[in-house]
Design a protein around this motif. Structure first.
Motif, PDB file in Angstrom:
ATOM      1  N   LYS A   1       0.715  -1.168  -0.072  1.00 24.77           N
ATOM      2  CA  LYS A   1      -0.150   0.049   0.001  1.00 24.77           C
ATOM      3  C   LYS A   1       0.774   1.261   0.070  1.00 24.77           C
ATOM      4  O   LYS A   1       0.522   2.365  -0.709  1.00 24.77           O
ATOM      5  CB  LYS A   1      -0.910  -0.100   1.330  1.00 24.77           C
ATOM      6  CG  LYS A   1      -1.902  -1.085   1.176  1.00 24.77           C
ATOM      7  CD  LYS A   1      -3.003  -1.250   2.326  1.00 24.77           C
ATOM      8  CE  LYS A   1      -3.751  -0.081   2.097  1.00 24.77           C
ATOM      9  NZ  LYS A   1      -4.781  -0.118   1.108  1.00 24.77           N
ATOM     10  N   VAL A   2       2.066   1.245   0.770  1.00 24.42           N
ATOM     11  CA  VAL A   2       2.842   2.488   0.586  1.00 24.42           C
ATOM     12  C   VAL A   2       3.448   2.513  -0.714  1.00 24.42           C
ATOM     13  O   VAL A   2       3.647   3.806  -1.048  1.00 24.42           O
ATOM     14  CB  VAL A   2       3.906   2.034   1.741  1.00 24.42           C
ATOM     15  CG1 VAL A   2       4.933   3.336   1.602  1.00 24.42           C
ATOM     16  CG2 VAL A   2       3.246   2.190   3.261  1.00 24.42           C
ATOM     17  N   LEU A   3       4.089   1.643  -1.304  1.00 21.13           N
ATOM     18  CA  LEU A   3       4.672   1.824  -2.724  1.00 21.13           C
ATOM     19  C   LEU A   3       3.623   2.108  -3.619  1.00 21.13           C
ATOM     20  O   LEU A   3       3.919   3.194  -4.574  1.00 21.13           O
ATOM     21  CB  LEU A   3       5.124   0.514  -3.165  1.00 21.13           C
ATOM     22  CG  LEU A   3       6.536  -0.059  -2.008  1.00 21.13           C
ATOM     23  CD1 LEU A   3       7.016  -1.271  -2.303  1.00 21.13           C
ATOM     24  CD2 LEU A   3       7.602   0.929  -2.349  1.00 21.13           C
ATOM     25  N   ASP A   4       2.608   1.856  -3.416  1.00 19.84           N
ATOM     26  CA  ASP A   4       1.411   2.154  -4.478  1.00 19.84           C
ATOM     27  C   ASP A   4       1.184   3.552  -4.167  1.00 19.84           C
ATOM     28  O   ASP A   4       1.010   4.387  -5.465  1.00 19.84           O
ATOM     29  CB  ASP A   4       0.030   1.308  -4.218  1.00 19.84           C
ATOM     30  CG  ASP A   4       0.246  -0.138  -4.807  1.00 19.84           C
ATOM     31  OD1 ASP A   4       1.047  -0.397  -5.558  1.00 19.84           O
ATOM     32  OD2 ASP A   4      -0.760  -0.966  -4.465  1.00 19.84           O
ATOM     33  N   ALA A   5       1.073   4.028  -3.063  1.00 13.45           N
ATOM     34  CA  ALA A   5       0.650   5.198  -2.916  1.00 13.45           C
ATOM     35  C   ALA A   5       1.534   6.481  -3.295  1.00 13.45           C
ATOM     36  O   ALA A   5       1.640   7.589  -3.676  1.00 13.45           O
ATOM     37  CB  ALA A   5       0.360   5.767  -1.343  1.00 13.45           C
TER      38      ALA A   5
END
Length: 623
Positions: free
Chosen positions: A444-448
């Protein structure tokens, strides 16, 4: 029967009762005198002792009579000593009272088969003549002393002075009993029966006995309150897993020593079982007092360091306290009930993730009450939709401008129950799915970060389990190898605690993260040498200082200078520092003066729901 017929009715009744009891195996004593029918005194005292042999089918009782010297009565038929002693269960030697010490010693040594200390024997004979029967123990090993020496069974020698009306015919009788435990060892056996063999604290049975006596004392004379502390170690399994069971045993001994060292005289500590301990203290009359002592116990655990090869193990604990007031102690109050109450309080703390203190006022009627956390969801049953991500700003102390966000895991709160992130992560580690939780957060962090493409970078916590998980590392490589700009906005941090336990795994992970272009950080740094000594090889970018390191420096000039030296050293290695838990402007100013680069805490901003997380790619279940 002729004896009974010659006694008064009352005397015959007393003697018959004593003989019946002796035939049943009891040692009996008749006082008050036994009289003949003519009114004369037969004996001032009678002793009936059952013997361990039979004549045919009949049991035998040794009747010892204290004959009255001033009465002239008809004596019973004389029984030769050799006939009596032939049935006696122990070996017996009889010496003339004036026989030389050397002769007595030689005869005893011949029968026992072990040398005897002559001076000890002489003292025993003198005591026998002057004070009554004397006992000494001769150890079986050679050489030996009658007291001390090597452990082992002994021969018990009982010396009895048999004096007649004429001293010239007095004797000394030695009764020898083989294979008898020495008195000092019997006392040691009793002591060991009450102790946990690993920690030397009281075992569970002895602790409950001591607690019962304390409760009884409170019932008899109301005191000032009692605190019962139930201590469950946090993450003890990791010590066994990574250090081996010898390391686990050593850790338990260190915990026992730590608790015992800070326990006052009016208290007791015990190992209840496994990695669970308990203490009780009198004079604990308030929640503030109980909290202060529980915190002292917790601090003692956190100060423990166990070095095993290149690993350093630490330990923490969850403490449940049952505060017992004198008014609440009734006849129904039991030690096991109070201990169970403290255990339930401890479980409440464990549900919050450990390293906690939970205090409850003890009530007898509340022993079976439902735990206030009974409806809370089990952390190992949570699904991904139960989780959310929050962000906390990281601020430059010099300019007071934000430049990064720490992404934190939170559990969604319902109307009926909630659970802390620490409890979730503890359960995830315990049930071996922590790397799945870390992977979900990282995705989720990398996507954001990939979509926002801003200048602010994001810091993410990674567990030791994920750092050595091949699948987690492969996913990280797949996401970042072809996107170095994305990697530059990510900082992967691992706690000092995990690094101390698994230095090789963490070093390898930091090397991988650096090669991918990520920044790296050591979280909760407490200034321990095993980490300091590896900083040049680690080449981390950031160190997040634990409040236990920065807090004392804010109020102590000498400690501030030590911290400033540490700051200068890390700067020389191109490592920047972040202070955690900054609560006031004054703290921020002081930390900046010391040279610390950045800070985070409630003064700069609390953790809030992270809008960058969105609802993308939420799997149905983590576990």
């Amino acid at each position: 029967m002729s004896l009974f017929s010659s006694l008064t009715a009352e005397s015959a009744r007393k003697l018959q009762s004593a003989l019946v009891a002796a035939l049943g195996g009891a040692h009996t004593h008749v006082e008050g005198g036994v009289y003949f029918t003519n009114g004369s005194l037969m004996a001032s005292e009678l002793f009936c002792e059952p013997l361990e042999f039979k004549v045919g089918t009949e049991r035998v009782v040794l009747l010892q009579v204290d004959w009255p010297r001033h009465e002239t009565v008809k004596r019973a038929p004389y029984l030769p000593p050799e006939r009596l002693l032939s049935h006696f269960p122990d070996e017996v030697l009889v010496f003339e009272a004036d026989e030389e010490l050397g002769a007595i010693q030689n005869k005893l040594e011949f029968v026992i088969g072990t040398p005897i200390d002559g001076s000890e024997l002489e003292n025993a004979i003198q005591n026998c003549r002057q004070k009554g029967p004397a006992t000494l123990h001769v150890r079986s090993e050679f050489p030996q002393k009658l007291t001390g020496g090597a452990s082992g069974q002994t021969t018990e020698v009982r010396l009895v002075h048999m004096a007649s009306e004429t001293e010239a015919s007095s004797h000394i009788m030695a009764v020898l009993r083989q294979n008898v435990d020495a008195p000092d060892e019997v006392e040691e056996y009793k002591r060991l029966a009450n102790l946990d063999p690993l920690t030397d604290l009281l075992n569970r049975r002895a602790f409950l006995g001591a607690l019962d006596r304390q409760l009884e004392a409170m019932r008899a004379d109301a005191g000032n309150g009692l605190g019962v502390f139930y201590i469950d170690l946090d993450e003890f399994k990791k010590v066994n897993d990574f250090g081996g069971h010898d390391a686990g045993d050593t850790m338990l001994r260190l915990v026992g020593s730590a608790l015992d060292s800070i326990l006052p005289e009016h208290g007791a500590a015990g190992r209840i079982g496994g990695d669970e301990f308990a203490c009780f203290l009198s004079l604990v009359d308030s929640e503030e007092c109980a909290l202060a002592k529980a915190q002292e116990f917790l601090d003692a655990l956190l100060n423990i360091r166990l070095n095993v090869d290149d690993r350093v193990f630490t330990i923490g604990g969850s403490i449940g306290v049952a505060l017992v007031r004198e008014l609440d102690v009734s006849s129904k109050t039991t030690a096991s009930g109070v201990l169970k109450f403290a255990d339930e309080a401890c479980l409440c703390g464990k549900r919050s993730g450990g390293r906690s203190i939970s205090i409850r006022i003890f009530e007898d009627s509340g022993n079976n009450q439902k735990s206030p956390h009974a409806d809370a969801p089990e952390p190992d049953r949570l699904r991904a939709q139960d989780l959310s991500l929050y962000a906390m700003p990281v601020i430059w102390l010099g300019t007071r401008r934000p430049f990064a966000q720490e992404i934190l895991l939170r559990v969604k709160v319902t109307a009926s129950a909630s659970i802390s992130p620490r409890a979730l992560l503890s359960a995830a580690a315990r049930n071996r799915y922590i790397s799945k939780v870390d992977s979900w957060i990282l995705d989720k962090v990398l996507d954001a970060a990939d979509e926002e493409r801003g200048r602010s970078w994001l810091t993410v916590n990674v567990s030791a389990e994920s750092a050595r998980d091949e699948h987690f590392c492969d996913v990280l490589k797949m996401r970042l190898e072809t996107n170095p700009l994305l990697a530059a906005r990510i900082c992967l941090e691992i706690s000092e605690r995990d690094f101390l336990r698994e230095p090789a795994s963490i070093e390898a992970f930091f090397k991988l993260a650096t090669e991918l272009g990520c920044q790296t950080a050591i979280d909760d740094f407490g200034g321990h040498w095993p980490v300091l000594s590896r900083l040049t090889e680690l080449k981390v970018d950031w160190i997040k200082l634990d409040p236990s390191l920065t807090g004392p420096a804010l109020s102590n000039e000498a400690k501030a200078k030590i911290l400033a030296s540490l700051v200068q050293t890390t700067h020389d290695l191109n490592i920047r520092l972040i202070a955690k838990h900054v609560e006031t402007q004054e703290q921020a100013d002081q930390l900046s003066e010391i040279g610390i680069d950045a800070g985070q805490g409630h003064y700069f901003g609390r953790a809030i729901p992270w809008p960058g997380a969105g609802n993308r790619n939420v799997p149905k279940s983590i576990t």
